[in-house]
Design a protein around this motif. Sequence first.
Motif, short mmCIF file in Angstrom:
data_model
loop_
_atom_site.label_atom_id
_atom_site.label_comp_id
_atom_site.label_asym_id
_atom_site.label_seq_id
_atom_site.Cartn_x
_atom_site.Cartn_y
_atom_site.Cartn_z
N GLN A 243 20.95 22.59 26.00
CA GLN A 243 20.23 23.51 25.10
C GLN A 243 20.25 22.94 23.68
OE1 GLN A 243 18.82 27.10 26.01
NE2 GLN A 243 17.72 25.80 24.59
N HIS A 244 19.08 22.68 23.14
CA HIS A 244 18.99 22.15 21.77
C HIS A 244 18.61 23.25 20.81
CE1 HIS A 244 19.19 17.94 23.11
NE2 HIS A 244 18.52 18.37 24.16
N ASP A 245 18.89 23.01 19.54
CA ASP A 245 18.44 23.93 18.50
C ASP A 245 16.96 23.61 18.20
OD1 ASP A 245 17.93 25.39 16.28
OD2 ASP A 245 19.49 24.50 15.01
N LEU A 246 16.09 24.53 18.57
CA LEU A 246 14.65 24.30 18.39
C LEU A 246 14.09 25.10 17.21
CD1 LEU A 246 13.69 24.55 22.20
CD2 LEU A 246 14.18 22.49 20.89
N SER A 247 15.01 25.57 16.35
CA SER A 247 14.56 26.49 15.29
C SER A 247 13.69 25.79 14.24
CB SER A 247 15.77 27.15 14.62
OG SER A 247 16.63 26.17 14.11
N GLU A 248 13.90 24.49 14.04
CA GLU A 248 13.08 23.79 13.04
C GLU A 248 11.62 23.74 13.47
OE1 GLU A 248 13.77 19.61 12.51
OE2 GLU A 248 13.41 19.73 10.36
N ALA A 249 11.42 23.49 14.76
CA ALA A 249 10.05 23.45 15.28
C ALA A 249 9.40 24.83 15.15
CB ALA A 249 10.05 23.00 16.73
N GLU A 250 10.20 25.87 15.36
CA GLU A 250 9.65 27.23 15.25
C GLU A 250 9.29 27.54 13.79
OE1 GLU A 250 11.84 30.24 17.25
OE2 GLU A 250 10.42 31.79 16.64
N ARG A 251 10.18 27.15 12.91
CA ARG A 251 9.98 27.45 11.48
C ARG A 251 8.79 26.67 10.93
NH1 ARG A 251 12.72 24.91 7.69
NH2 ARG A 251 14.28 24.19 9.19
N ILE A 252 8.70 25.40 11.27
CA ILE A 252 7.70 24.55 10.62
C ILE A 252 6.39 24.50 11.38
CG2 ILE A 252 7.24 22.16 9.88
CD1 ILE A 252 10.20 22.08 9.06
N LEU A 253 6.47 24.44 12.70
CA LEU A 253 5.22 24.35 13.49
C LEU A 253 4.77 25.72 13.98
CD1 LEU A 253 5.99 21.29 15.85
CD2 LEU A 253 5.03 21.26 13.54
N GLY A 254 5.67 26.69 13.96
CA GLY A 254 5.33 27.99 14.55
C GLY A 254 5.28 27.92 16.08
N TRP A 255 6.01 26.94 16.65
CA TRP A 255 6.02 26.78 18.12
C TRP A 255 7.39 27.10 18.69
CZ3 TRP A 255 9.31 23.40 20.78
CH2 TRP A 255 9.12 23.37 22.16
N ARG A 256 7.39 27.85 19.76
CA ARG A 256 8.63 27.99 20.54
C ARG A 256 8.26 27.95 22.02
NH1 ARG A 256 10.93 33.82 20.86
NH2 ARG A 256 12.80 32.58 20.73
N PRO A 257 9.13 27.35 22.85
CA PRO A 257 8.80 27.25 24.27
C PRO A 257 8.72 28.61 24.93
CG PRO A 257 11.07 26.56 23.85
CD PRO A 257 10.46 26.79 22.52
N LYS A 258 7.84 28.72 25.91
CA LYS A 258 7.66 30.02 26.57
C LYS A 258 8.26 30.06 27.97
CE LYS A 258 3.70 31.94 24.25
NZ LYS A 258 2.39 31.40 23.97
N ILE A 259 8.30 28.92 28.64
CA ILE A 259 8.71 28.92 30.05
C ILE A 259 10.19 28.52 30.17
CG2 ILE A 259 8.27 27.94 32.34
CD1 ILE A 259 5.92 29.57 31.27
N SER A 260 10.95 29.41 30.79
CA SER A 260 12.39 29.15 30.97
C SER A 260 12.73 29.20 32.46
CB SER A 260 13.21 30.20 30.22
OG SER A 260 13.14 31.43 30.92
N PHE A 261 14.00 28.96 32.76
CA PHE A 261 14.47 29.03 34.16
C PHE A 261 14.22 30.43 34.74
CE2 PHE A 261 18.10 29.46 37.25
CZ PHE A 261 17.61 28.57 38.18
#
Length: 289
Positions: A243-261
Amino acid sequence: MRVTITGASGNAGQAVSRLIAEAGFEVRMADMAPPARDIAALGEFVRCDTRTPTDVQRAIEGADAVVHLAAWHSAHRPPVSDATIFAVNVDGTFNVLEACRAEGVAAVVFASSMAYGWGGVYSATKVIGEELCRAYHEMTGASVAMLRYHEFIPAPYLEYGPRLLRNGVDRSDVAAATLAALRAAIERKVELFRTIVHTNHGMPPAVVDDFRRLGPDWCEQQVPGARELIDQYELQLPARVEQHDLSEAERILGWRPKISFLDFLRDLKARDARREDVRALIVPGALPG
Ligand SMILES: NC(=O)c1ccc[n+]([C@@H]2O[C@H](COP(=O)([O-])OP(=O)(O)OC[C@H]3O[C@@H](n4cnc5c(N)ncnc54)[C@H](O)[C@@H]3O)[C@@H](O)[C@H]2O)c1
């Protein structure tokens, strides 16, 4: 806005081309191999070997932005030689960026990899690719986004799901991250930006750290029947979740992954209820529609 997408006929390329076209961009798809008919209908196709500068110039002429996906990776079967991987991934990327420079392209998205820095030729080509992108940004001032995708190689369905707990990401999340990065580069929200494209399960840290012991119960709470599905289909669960910290991508790109296990488990539950033969199902690194 005209966007050239290299490697458009490939696994990521198909999903990325579709999403970018649906977002209203004019797409030009560049690849050595022609795309499938439904992908070809999204825009213009230019046959292009990125090792050949004149091919690349033709593919990039008139483009406002470029998404550079074309590359070989080590997982191809039958395998591609290291020399070919190096030539396509390094010379090809150099040629793409040179053509961008000649054309004054101000927004570039580069497909890097989680394999960055792992060692081996493929990994080295992504290190060099990111360096070439940095040089392009420094020389031209263009906005460049480099995305370290995790794995979305086509796989048996029952391997694809548990892979999301390791290094896997759904191809639809790869495509959405790429569109978000393209928009951010065009809108100059980024200068030189790199981020990881991976999965987020919304799991408590204790479950992440001790998934083999705590994971099945946690999954059962989220998706009733999950424990039985895990046993019945002999899903190979990792000891701990990547599990990585994806908060930078969310903050700057407005992207967060949608599909999980959990989405995989819900999908498996629905297929199981319909008595589908999922053991024979191969998926393109994405939940099937
Ligand atoms: N699949 C993964 O799990 C994964 C993970 C991390 C990064 N990546 C990166 O994402 C990108 C896309 O990967 P993919 O899995 O869709 O690959 P893919 O093999 O499915 O597609 C690659 C495409 O590039 C094209 N191509 C190869 N050589 C070319 C050349 N010389 N000129 C023009 N086109 C050429 C191929 O015809 C193919 O359509 C690549 O840069 C890859 O390194 C992939």
